[in-house]
Design an enzyme around this catalytic site. Sequence first.
Site, PDB file in Angstrom:
ATOM      1  N   PRO A  85      62.305 -41.452 -15.999  1.00 55.02           N
ATOM      2  CA  PRO A  85      63.388 -41.370 -14.997  1.00 55.02           C
ATOM      3  C   PRO A  85      64.492 -40.383 -15.348  1.00 55.02           C
ATOM      4  CG  PRO A  85      62.727 -43.641 -15.298  1.00 55.02           C
ATOM      5  CD  PRO A  85      61.973 -42.850 -16.329  1.00 55.02           C
ATOM      6  N   CYS A  86      64.941 -39.670 -14.310  1.00 56.13           N
ATOM      7  CA  CYS A  86      65.941 -38.611 -14.480  1.00 56.13           C
ATOM      8  C   CYS A  86      67.399 -39.064 -14.363  1.00 56.13           C
ATOM      9  CB  CYS A  86      65.704 -37.512 -13.442  1.00 56.13           C
ATOM     10  SG  CYS A  86      64.088 -36.724 -13.543  1.00 56.13           S
ATOM     11  N   PRO A  87      67.725 -40.114 -13.565  1.00 58.79           N
ATOM     12  CA  PRO A  87      69.134 -40.439 -13.337  1.00 58.79           C
ATOM     13  C   PRO A  87      69.994 -40.598 -14.584  1.00 58.79           C
ATOM     14  CG  PRO A  87      67.774 -41.640 -11.779  1.00 58.79           C
ATOM     15  CD  PRO A  87      66.838 -40.957 -12.731  1.00 58.79           C
ATOM     16  N   PRO A  88      69.472 -41.113 -15.719  1.00 59.39           N
ATOM     17  CA  PRO A  88      70.355 -41.245 -16.888  1.00 59.39           C
ATOM     18  C   PRO A  88      70.952 -39.927 -17.373  1.00 59.39           C
ATOM     19  CG  PRO A  88      68.387 -42.580 -17.181  1.00 59.39           C
ATOM     20  CD  PRO A  88      68.152 -41.728 -15.972  1.00 59.39           C
ATOM     21  N   PHE A  89      70.325 -38.790 -17.015  1.00 61.64           N
ATOM     22  CA  PHE A  89      70.757 -37.495 -17.531  1.00 61.64           C
ATOM     23  C   PHE A  89      71.184 -36.524 -16.439  1.00 61.64           C
ATOM     24  CE2 PHE A  89      67.194 -39.250 -20.012  1.00 61.64           C
ATOM     25  CZ  PHE A  89      67.874 -39.592 -21.163  1.00 61.64           C
TER      26      PHE A  89
END
Length: 423
Positions: A85-89
Amino acid sequence: MFDFRGGLMTQLRVVEICAGAGGQALGLERAGFEHALAVELDAMAAETLKLNRPEWDVRVGDVADTAVWNPADFTGIDLLAGGVPCPPFSIAGKQLGAKDERDLFAWAVELCGLMRPRALMLENVRGLSAPRFSAYRQHVLDRLSELGYVADWRLLQASDFNVPQLRPRFVLVALSAEDAPYFSWPETTPVQRTVGEELVDLMRSNGWEHAEHWSRRANKIAPTIVGGSKKHGGADLGPTRAKRAWAELGVDGLGVADAPPPAGTPEHFNPKLTVEMVARLQGWRDDWNWRFAGRKTSRYRQVGNAFPPPVAEAIGQRIVAALNHVGEPRLQSEAVTHDAVYRVLRAADRPLTIDQIFQEIDGVLTREEIDLRLKHLMRDFDMNVKPSRSNELAFKLGGFRAFIGQDDHVRHEYLAQKRSKVS
């Protein structure tokens, strides 16, 4: 592609986590890997994988749930790959990193200790390459080194791999010490086609007489396509700035069309893109006959969130070459230090002040930069902060906050409550 080492001929096999709708999967297959397993949370994206490769073992569910798959069953796999998943970064988000319940990057790295793959390949958004995450990256590199791997990060642009779109992706590749000397990053082949040249035949396919005129307006490559998430409305081409960039290319970014413009559509009309057009801009070729399951919004999100197949193929080819020990081994360059402050605190047996850290890193960073790094560190790591004898604050690095498989981690509660909105 086969592994001929030791006189054996064996197919190189990959386990892919967070596989999505198959952008990375297709690229790795074209590079020579056979899928032993693909795991994906989104049921419709998993249906796309099954639709196109019914022979694959596709599991649907939380990739960190051993009821879905048991990593120990795939010990010794040639490649562990995924687009976690991309949202954390993401720069567009809060950049919570290790504190984000969706973060699976560190967990995927820990799988190397259990599965012992010969190679690891993980891709994510450009935000992970930012100074905010320098300590996170350093932890990943150091942990992989502890596990016996040689790792490197690289920011790659899709447009450098003949994909008519900007789309920067930050890619981690790690290989065993035996195979790493044979790995090199792929050479680039800058795209030669504009959006108009790529899509003109599709724009005219429903009878629009002015498709050629439109194609001359769409005279650049595409901005980064944004697939979005289940939490946000229907399909469109991204935030306001992205929509402005699309408008300059003669494209209406406020939605996705069911079909190309019909005959009689005015000459100075800004058409919306269809899902098929977006797939072209993500690097899918018509002759691959890759079909997407579901309704339009789901299909668009699957395409928009994908890793462009040509980029995955190019990296996959270099991993295949390394695993087959093709060419002469290269001297390994000295490892890049992503965060000297993290390195110093990790090695210290006592709390250190900013001045002491400054002395340890020999002026690589200013005191102001060290202070900022410490603030970033405290978002991803526990930190014991207390006054020193000189009454300055002293810092002692604690544990990494990321999910790495803990039974009591908040991620489990988050996923249980918001499963329907996680994508």
